[in-house]
Design a protein around this motif. Structure first.
Motif, mmCIF file in Angstrom:
data_model
loop_
_atom_site.group_PDB
_atom_site.id
_atom_site.type_symbol
_atom_site.label_atom_id
_atom_site.label_comp_id
_atom_site.label_asym_id
_atom_site.label_seq_id
_atom_site.Cartn_x
_atom_site.Cartn_y
_atom_site.Cartn_z
ATOM 1 N N VAL A 50 -91.404 58.468 -45.134
ATOM 2 C CA VAL A 50 -92.735 59.061 -45.128
ATOM 3 C C VAL A 50 -93.473 58.584 -43.884
ATOM 4 O O VAL A 50 -93.605 57.383 -43.648
ATOM 5 N N CYS A 51 -93.932 59.518 -43.101
ATOM 6 C CA CYS A 51 -94.633 59.189 -41.868
ATOM 7 C C CYS A 51 -96.137 59.120 -42.149
ATOM 8 O O CYS A 51 -96.688 59.989 -42.816
ATOM 9 N N GLU A 52 -96.782 58.080 -41.649
ATOM 10 C CA GLU A 52 -98.236 57.980 -41.840
ATOM 11 C C GLU A 52 -98.969 58.759 -40.761
ATOM 12 O O GLU A 52 -100.156 59.036 -40.877
ATOM 13 N N CYS A 53 -98.264 59.089 -39.702
ATOM 14 C CA CYS A 53 -98.800 59.856 -38.579
ATOM 15 C C CYS A 53 -100.095 59.210 -38.068
ATOM 16 O O CYS A 53 -101.149 59.833 -38.066
ATOM 17 N N ASN B 194 -103.158 57.685 -38.608
ATOM 18 C CA ASN B 194 -103.886 57.726 -39.878
ATOM 19 C C ASN B 194 -103.969 59.141 -40.423
ATOM 20 O O ASN B 194 -104.597 59.381 -41.441
ATOM 21 N N ASN B 195 -103.374 60.070 -39.696
ATOM 22 C CA ASN B 195 -103.532 61.477 -40.056
ATOM 23 C C ASN B 195 -103.111 61.781 -41.480
ATOM 24 O O ASN B 195 -103.732 62.578 -42.166
ATOM 25 N N ILE B 196 -102.009 61.160 -41.913
ATOM 26 C CA ILE B 196 -101.551 61.403 -43.280
ATOM 27 C C ILE B 196 -102.090 60.318 -44.217
ATOM 28 O O ILE B 196 -102.600 60.607 -45.294
ATOM 29 N N SER B 197 -102.037 59.055 -43.754
ATOM 30 C CA SER B 197 -102.392 57.955 -44.662
ATOM 31 C C SER B 197 -103.879 57.950 -45.036
ATOM 32 O O SER B 197 -104.257 57.409 -46.062
ATOM 33 N N ASP B 198 -104.732 58.594 -44.222
ATOM 34 C CA ASP B 198 -106.151 58.688 -44.580
ATOM 35 C C ASP B 198 -106.349 59.463 -45.878
ATOM 36 O O ASP B 198 -107.263 59.197 -46.649
ATOM 37 N N GLN B 199 -105.510 60.438 -46.086
ATOM 38 C CA GLN B 199 -105.731 61.349 -47.195
ATOM 39 C C GLN B 199 -104.701 61.175 -48.312
ATOM 40 O O GLN B 199 -104.935 61.566 -49.443
ATOM 41 N N VAL B 200 -103.538 60.624 -47.950
ATOM 42 C CA VAL B 200 -102.481 60.432 -48.941
ATOM 43 C C VAL B 200 -102.302 58.926 -49.145
ATOM 44 O O VAL B 200 -102.166 58.180 -48.178
ATOM 45 N N ASP B 201 -102.298 58.499 -50.397
ATOM 46 C CA ASP B 201 -102.142 57.080 -50.715
ATOM 47 C C ASP B 201 -100.657 56.720 -50.614
ATOM 48 O O ASP B 201 -99.894 56.893 -51.570
ATOM 49 N N LYS C 194 -83.265 55.177 -50.813
ATOM 50 C CA LYS C 194 -84.270 54.415 -50.100
ATOM 51 C C LYS C 194 -85.504 55.274 -49.831
ATOM 52 O O LYS C 194 -85.381 56.426 -49.431
ATOM 53 N N VAL C 195 -86.666 54.713 -50.092
ATOM 54 C CA VAL C 195 -87.922 55.375 -49.743
ATOM 55 C C VAL C 195 -88.717 54.396 -48.901
ATOM 56 O O VAL C 195 -88.871 53.236 -49.272
ATOM 57 N N MET C 196 -89.182 54.846 -47.786
ATOM 58 C CA MET C 196 -89.882 53.927 -46.892
ATOM 59 C C MET C 196 -90.942 54.685 -46.111
ATOM 60 O O MET C 196 -90.801 55.874 -45.847
ATOM 61 N N SER C 197 -92.003 53.987 -45.745
ATOM 62 C CA SER C 197 -93.014 54.638 -44.914
ATOM 63 C C SER C 197 -92.960 54.055 -43.512
ATOM 64 O O SER C 197 -92.402 52.971 -43.287
ATOM 65 N N HIS C 198 -93.519 54.775 -42.561
ATOM 66 C CA HIS C 198 -93.506 54.340 -41.169
ATOM 67 C C HIS C 198 -94.797 54.824 -40.519
ATOM 68 O O HIS C 198 -95.331 55.867 -40.890
ATOM 69 N N ARG C 199 -95.282 54.071 -39.535
ATOM 70 C CA ARG C 199 -96.551 54.436 -38.889
ATOM 71 C C ARG C 199 -96.469 55.777 -38.166
ATOM 72 O O ARG C 199 -97.352 56.618 -38.275
ATOM 73 N N LEU C 200 -95.403 55.963 -37.381
ATOM 74 C CA LEU C 200 -95.323 57.158 -36.544
ATOM 75 C C LEU C 200 -93.853 57.448 -36.228
ATOM 76 O O LEU C 200 -93.304 56.904 -35.279
ATOM 77 N N LEU C 201 -93.253 58.300 -37.032
ATOM 78 C CA LEU C 201 -91.808 58.505 -36.918
ATOM 79 C C LEU C 201 -91.395 59.242 -35.649
ATOM 80 O O LEU C 201 -90.282 59.102 -35.178
ATOM 81 N N CYS C 202 -92.312 60.062 -35.089
ATOM 82 C CA CYS C 202 -91.913 60.845 -33.919
ATOM 83 C C CYS C 202 -92.016 60.041 -32.630
ATOM 84 O O CYS C 202 -91.582 60.485 -31.575
ATOM 85 N N SER C 203 -92.582 58.827 -32.712
ATOM 86 C CA SER C 203 -92.659 57.988 -31.508
ATOM 87 C C SER C 203 -91.246 57.542 -31.144
ATOM 88 O O SER C 203 -90.319 57.631 -31.947
ATOM 89 N N ALA D 215 -90.804 63.183 -44.512
ATOM 90 C CA ALA D 215 -92.089 63.713 -44.956
ATOM 91 C C ALA D 215 -93.090 63.396 -43.864
ATOM 92 O O ALA D 215 -93.459 62.247 -43.668
ATOM 93 N N ALA D 216 -93.482 64.428 -43.137
ATOM 94 C CA ALA D 216 -94.333 64.193 -41.973
ATOM 95 C C ALA D 216 -95.149 65.445 -41.677
ATOM 96 O O ALA D 216 -95.790 65.987 -42.577
ATOM 97 N N CYS D 217 -95.062 65.904 -40.423
ATOM 98 C CA CYS D 217 -95.849 67.062 -40.001
ATOM 99 C C CYS D 217 -95.072 68.349 -40.279
ATOM 100 O O CYS D 217 -94.087 68.356 -40.996
ATOM 101 N N SER D 218 -95.537 69.434 -39.650
ATOM 102 C CA SER D 218 -94.901 70.729 -39.860
ATOM 103 C C SER D 218 -93.539 70.791 -39.175
ATOM 104 O O SER D 218 -93.395 70.318 -38.051
ATOM 105 N N PRO D 219 -92.546 71.392 -39.843
ATOM 106 C CA PRO D 219 -91.251 71.563 -39.174
ATOM 107 C C PRO D 219 -91.384 72.422 -37.911
ATOM 108 O O PRO D 219 -90.545 72.361 -37.028
#
Lengths: 531, 141
Positions: A9-12, A14-21, A37-46, A68-72
């Motif tokens: 799960v990408c936090e993008c 704060n773009n995603i983490s601001d609105q999704v817990d 495995k389920v894991m979150s990351h600050r910015l997967l596209c970096s 789970a991130a931005c638009s495909p």
């Protein structure tokens, strides 16, 4: 083999983490079937995020991946590359768009988190049913055939011909311009017509026929440069247009000289009638006003005693020089009249011109010479050619571009391009520009020595289920489906198929599926989404 | 709709127009109902009639299919086939005595994010005025 699904799960930022817990989301996904495995990351596209993800795929021995991130539409290619680096087939990865279609559109944080979980579960359900797909490539012939040896054909040919690429130019006219025949790397086929086309982008076989002989040319791409022509008097169909002193404006005003010589002495009246045939074709050709003004200027110089007048509807003179040309015509004293031509009649030495004014009333004028400025229509034989090569045509019979702005030189058939006025009335400048664009596009898409990447997610027919009803052939826009007479089933030509899935929805026996979007894959996604 | 439950809607959006329009709605921060979920298809013509029934029988109150405007289909004319199939689906729903308004087709281009928001909000409002989808309790997928 048991599936080992990794969910990242990408936090993008704060773009995603601001609105999704995120902290609440991760445990909601653990325990989903196949998930290891389920894991979150600050910015997967970096850069760092991509390296992390590729390493995770390797380290965890993942068989499937959910990002789970931005638009495909934004980062699908990025994460497909990451999969390859991690040693995973890129079609075993599914993206859940929890940014654009969840975090950014849902105001309630709890609801957004619930929705994100549902979207990710749907992606998990789908991804475990995905199959690895091979990257497909095909050898391509870099040669090009150009149909039409006019301005657009010549410009396109001169840009494309080179030591690594042979260009064939076909024209029904036996005598082709020296500008073409003298070009290195260009083979001209004068007096020939295209009889049949087989194959697809990268590998076309074009059958040419001339009087008594046939030949086959093998190329990778085709360019339609059939151009346009002026509408004839018969096609315009104005009553009385067969009068001897009525003429259609020729391409070169010099051809009008015999008519000028026949004018009476004194101050003969010459009338230019614009928009001849416009109502019949249903469009403004957009190039004729300027052509007419240039001819009027030539006439003012050649026959200075002639009284010039112009019957017009709208004056259409776009571009840098148009207005100057128009003012020039007013400067030489040409009389401008608004009116729609209705009829012509030879009365003694003069032609009577009847027209309808803007208020509906009928006006009349007489002239010693009437020059009709014709609408531009597709060239002779364009219709037959369009049918042979199978591209789409618009209502006026011009070749239709794949997209008027984004793909102005592509047609509905991959590998067949269109340039110049074959796709609509153009002036010389636009013709050159479109021809250069077509050459550039071919140079970019069909590079000598390079193979062509094919769509991996194409349709396929299960022979055992196919009843041979051929519904799929009816709905396929690209002609990608063939009927096997021996097996009595349909077969997809995967080189032509673009993977839209129309045939799948049309098949009554569930014999066709699109790879990467099969019935089961979408159904499982639906089940999770509606749960 | 009876009770205070919000209607749930599933959307089938084509990749090139409607899905891009939905993305733009996100970029423009337009607020949408949360109980709406999207399935991305390459062309609206991929949406098999069976998917619509599966969604309704699985308990969705409404299904939205959205694609490119007529003439703008990325695959030339896939959306025309979608249009015909949707008419067929609605006829079948009528024959089953189900509200055919539960299935809707809209043309939404990549730039029409506010139309997307309007279509969705109106659809959900209309669904609130309908009876609860019986399949939510009685039928299992």
């Amino acid at each position: 083999m048991n599936a080992r699904v990794g969910v990242y799960v990408c936090e993008c930022g704060n773009n995603i983490s601001d609105q999704v817990d995120i902290a609440a989301l991760v445990p909601m996904l653990e325990g989903a079937p196949g998930v290891v495995k389920v894991m979150s990351h600050r910015l997967l596209c970096s850069k760092e995020g991509q390296e992390f993800l590729a390493e995770e795929v390797r380290k965890e021995g993942l068989t499937h991946l959910v990002v789970a991130a931005c638009s495909p539409r934004q980062h699908l290619p990025t994460f497909m590359e990451v999969c390859k680096r991690g040693g995973l087939n890129p079609y075993l990865m599914q993206m859940a768009n929890i940014r654009e279609q969840c975090a950014w559109v849902t105001s309630d944080r709890h609801e957004a988190t619930e929705k994100a979980a549902r979207m990710i579960r749907a992606a998990i359900a789908r991804v475990v049913r995905q199959a690895p797909l091979p990257e497909r490539e095909v050898e391509a012939n870099p040669d090009v055939i150009i149909i039409g040896g006019g301005l657009s054909g010549t410009v396109t040919a001169s840009m494309l011909a080179g030591p690594e690429r042979r260009v064939h130019v076909v024209d029904r006219n036996p005598a082709l311009a020296v500008a073409l025949t003298s070009l290195k790397g260009v083979e001209t086929h004068g007096g020939c017509e295209v009889e049949a086309v087989r194959g697809f982008f990268g590998n076309f076989e074009v059958e040419l026929a001339s009087k008594g002989s046939r030949q086959e040319v093998r190329v990778g791409a085709m360019v339609v440069c059939t151009g346009s022509r002026a509408m004839t008097l018969q096609e315009m169909g104005y009553p009385g247009s067969e009068a001897p002193h009525v003429v259609v404006l020729p391409q070169d005003p010099e051809s009008l000289r015999p008519y000028l010589d026949a004018l009476p002495s004194g101050q003969p009246k010459v009338m230019f009638v614009h928009c001849a045939g416009r109502e019949r074709v249903g469009y403004c050709s957009g190039v004729c006003c300027l052509r007419s003004f240039k001819a009027m200027r030539w006439m003012a110089e050649t026959a200075p005693n002639a009284q010039l007048s112009c019957l017009h509807q709208d004056i259409c003179v776009p571009g840098r020089d148009g207005e100057r040309e128009y003012q020039g015509i007013l400067g030489i004293g040409a009389r401008m009249t608004w009116g729609r031509l209705t009829a012509l009649a030879q009365q003694g030495p003069q032609v009577t011109v009847s027209f309808r004014r803007e208020d509906g009333s009928i006006g009349q004028d007489a002239a010693d010479l009437v020059i009709l400025v014709p609408a531009t229509v597709p060239n002779h034989g364009a219709r037959a050619l369009i049918d042979i090569i199978g591209v789409e045509a618009g209502p006026a019979g011009f070749v239709e571009e794949a997209h008027p702005m984004l793909e102005p030189v592509s047609t509905s058939v991959k590998g067949i391009y269109v340039a110049g006025s074959a796709s609509g009335p153009r002036d010389g400048r636009a013709t050159s520009l479109l021809s250069l664009a077509a050459a550039a596009q071919i140079a970019a898409e069909l590079r000598p020595g390079k193979t062509l990447r094919l769509e991996a997610q194409t349709s396929q027919v299960c022979e055992a289920l196919c009843t041979g009803c051929r519904n799929c052939m009816t709905v396929c826009t690209y002609g990608a489906i063939e009927y096997d007479l021996v097996a009595q089933t349909c077969r997809v030509n995967e080189t032509i198929c673009r993977g839209c899935g129309n045939c799948v929805a049309a098949c009554p026996s569930e014999a066709i599926s699109v790879k990467g979007a099969t019935y089961q894959q979408i159904l499982q996604e639906i089940k999770e989404a509606v749960r | 709709m009876s009770g205070n439950e919000e209607p749930r809607v599933l959307g089938f959006l084509c990749n090139w127009c409607a899905y891009a329009g939905a993305d733009l709605a996100g970029v423009s921060r337009l607020q949408l109902p949360a109980n709406f979920c999207v399935i991305r298809t390459m062309c609206s013509a991929r949406t098999e009639p069976l998917f619509l029934f599966k969604a309704l029988l699985g308990g969705m109150d409404g299904v939205l299919v959205a694609g490119c405007h007529p003439g703008d289909c990325h695959y030339q004319r896939g959306n025309y086939f979608t249009r015909r199939r949707l008419v067929m689906v609605q006829e079948i729903l009528k024959a089953l005595n189900m509200e055919h308004e539960r299935v809707r087709l809209h043309w939404i281009s990549a730039s029409e994010c506010s139309l997307y928001q309007k279509v969705l909000t109106e659809f959900i409002e209309d669904l609130k005025g309908m009876e609860r989808n019986v399949a939510r309790d009685e039928v299992f997928l």
